[in-house]
Design a protein around this motif. Structure first.
Motif, short mmCIF file in Angstrom:
data_model
loop_
_atom_site.label_atom_id
_atom_site.label_comp_id
_atom_site.label_asym_id
_atom_site.label_seq_id
_atom_site.Cartn_x
_atom_site.Cartn_y
_atom_site.Cartn_z
N ALA A 149 0.81 -1.23 0.00
CA ALA A 149 0.00 0.00 0.00
C ALA A 149 0.85 1.28 0.00
N HIS A 150 2.12 1.18 0.41
CA HIS A 150 2.98 2.36 0.44
C HIS A 150 3.47 2.76 -0.96
N GLN A 151 3.20 1.90 -1.96
CA GLN A 151 3.56 2.19 -3.34
C GLN A 151 2.31 2.22 -4.20
N THR A 152 2.37 2.96 -5.30
CA THR A 152 1.25 2.92 -6.24
C THR A 152 1.31 1.62 -7.02
N ASN A 153 0.18 1.25 -7.62
CA ASN A 153 0.16 0.04 -8.45
C ASN A 153 1.17 0.13 -9.58
N ASP A 154 1.26 1.31 -10.19
CA ASP A 154 2.20 1.51 -11.30
C ASP A 154 3.64 1.32 -10.85
N GLU A 155 3.96 1.77 -9.64
CA GLU A 155 5.32 1.63 -9.13
C GLU A 155 5.67 0.16 -8.89
N VAL A 156 4.75 -0.57 -8.28
CA VAL A 156 4.99 -2.00 -8.02
C VAL A 156 5.13 -2.74 -9.34
N PHE A 157 4.26 -2.41 -10.29
CA PHE A 157 4.28 -3.06 -11.60
C PHE A 157 5.62 -2.82 -12.31
N ALA A 158 6.05 -1.57 -12.35
CA ALA A 158 7.31 -1.23 -13.03
C ALA A 158 8.49 -1.94 -12.39
N GLU A 159 8.48 -2.02 -11.09
CA GLU A 159 9.58 -2.64 -10.34
C GLU A 159 9.67 -4.14 -10.58
N GLU A 160 8.50 -4.81 -10.65
CA GLU A 160 8.49 -6.27 -10.68
C GLU A 160 8.38 -6.88 -12.07
#
Length: 462
Positions: A383-394
């Motif tokens: 929850a501390h990251q946006t969905n887009d941030e998690v997506f880009a990272e993984e």
């Protein structure tokens, strides 16, 4: 003058019979034919139920092919083992095992994902669950460009709830339709309608379409993962209702989710036959997507094979219920044409494996990487990251697409167990040998289709 025989339901209850639908016909037959004494008891013998089956006093031993790698996994493994201990007291069971990807599902005593339960002369619908014949299929596209294959597949598949529009449906094979119509449990207008509409669909959740390259040959591979959709779910519901009727008579102390249908009954024979037809429908469901993708690219398939990992497998009078476990032993697959497939997560290779049956694996391997926590908990952790941030990272470097155009964080790699740990435990516990790997290029999944669901849009307008 001879006394007229006239019995009623209480007469049968006093004789020790449980009320049932057969009471009416039996009472009418006895009164019409004036049966008395031994003649009446001989007639009633056909309705006599076997003695109730008690739970095993101590659980049947089962193989534990899993170990915790950290504190979070320790809680998961303990919960899985506790659930299996309760499950293995079910009267019909004679063996069991859990795999490295095991995770709990449902209340205590419910077979976990990654569990195998072996029953004698009994089919337990709750142990294969509603997602009957969840399975994976691979087609070798030769030297085709991976992006072209993923694009063609995107046009050929369908994710999300429901089925295809009537004008966009794949043709239902005539021979398969006849099989549905000739089976008592499948010859149902609503079920057949769903079978037509859901052909060429993959649903949601962890189901996927994956494209990658063989590490051994460099060829491009298309792999799909899904089950029997609505037709299977409807059969499962009927199976659970039948099993519950038997449970009440045969073993009322057995947990409802572990009720069974005796194989040597008419209902058991019909259900087993229906399972095989649903298996064929599911295989066809994979094939139409693969074949349509080949056709769009004007490519011939170099190879194809598949395996289910959520089914009931028969060997003599033993029924192996695999709730998320890949069959290694060829005796479980009548149409075997190649090795087995074990996907891990979208950023990891799909493993191509083969292996032998042992006393501890019972002829099975894991079906994937499994989870250590619920989808909801995983989303909270991110929850501390946006969905887009998690997506880009993984998913960096991968062509990952969500059919709904909405990211589902609960299906990204971090939602699953550590893939390397699962592979290491496969080797440690003798759960199949990796003979090739399909290295990831990209994949398609349903995504968070509920985010912009029509009912949510209506609610916002209000």
């Amino acid at each position: 003058m001879k006394n007229t025989i006239h019995i009623n339901g209480q007469t049968l209850i006093d004789l020790g019979y449980k009320p049932g639908k057969w009471f009416k016909d039996a009472i009418e037959h006895i009164n019409t034919h004036q049966l008395n004494g031994m003649a009446m008891l001989d007639y009633l013998e056909q309705f006599k139920l076997p003695p109730e089956m008690e739970l095993h006093e101590t659980q049947i031993p089962f193989a534990v092919n899993i170990k915790a790698e950290n504190e979070l996994e320790e809680s998961n493994v303990n919960t899985v083992i506790q659930s299996m201990e309760t499950l293995m007291k079910t009267p019909t069971l004679v063996g069991g095992a859990i795999m490295p990807d095991a995770c709990p599902t449902g209340s205590k005593g419910t077979i976990p994902v990654g569990g195998v339960a072996v029953a004698k002369n009994a089919i337990h619908p709750g142990m294969h669950s509603a997602d009957i014949c969840c399975s994976v299929m691979l087609t070798d596209f030769g030297n085709a460009n991976p992006k072209d294959v993923l694009d063609a597949a995107h046009e050929s598949t369908h994710f999300g709830p429901g089925g295809r529009d009537r004008n966009d449906q794949y043709r239902f094979p005539d021979e398969l339709l006849k099989q549905f119509e000739h089976n008592f449990l499948l010859n149902d207008d609503n079920l057949i309608k769903a079978a037509r509409a859901h052909l060429g669909t993959q649903g949601d959740g962890n189901h996927f379409l994956f494209v990658g390259k063989s590490k051994a040959t460099g060829n491009t591979m298309l792999i799909t993962h899904h089950g029997s959709r609505a037709p299977g779910a409807k059969l499962y519901k009927k199976g659970m209702q039948i099993a519950e009727r038997f449970r009440k008579d045969l073993s009322p102390k057995t947990l409802k989710q572990n009720a069974w249908i005796p194989f040597d009954t008419e209902e058991g024979q019909q259900y087993w036959e229906a399972l095989q037809i649903i298996r064929q429908w599911t295989k066809t469901n994979h094939e139409v997507i693969h074949n349509a993708s080949l056709k769009r690219l004007h490519v011939e398939a170099q190879d194809r094979y598949w395996n289910e990992h959520n089914f009931v497998f028969k060997d003599g009078d033993l029924f192996y219920h695999a709730k998320g476990a890949t069959p290694l032993d060829a005796k479980f697959m009548p149409d075997i044409t190649g090795p087995r497939l074990i996907p891990l997560n979208m950023a990891e290779p799909v493993l191509i494996v083969q292996g032998d049956t042992t006393n501890t694996n019972l002829g099975f391997a894991p079906h994937g990487a499994g989870r250590n926590m619920s989808r909801t908990q995983h989303k909270k952790n991110k929850a501390h990251q946006t969905n887009d941030e998690v997506f880009a990272e993984e998913t960096a470097g991968l062509d990952v697409r969500f059919f709904s155009n909405e990211i589902d964080v609960s299906e990204l790699p971090s939602a699953y167990k550590n893939a390397e740990a699962v592979r290491n435990q496969m080797e440690e516990f003798g759960l199949g040998t990796v003979i090739d790997e399909v290295m990831p290029y990209g994949c398609i999944m349903a995504g968070d289709w509920e985010k912009n669901a029509p009912w949510k849009k209506r609610k916002k307008k209000k």
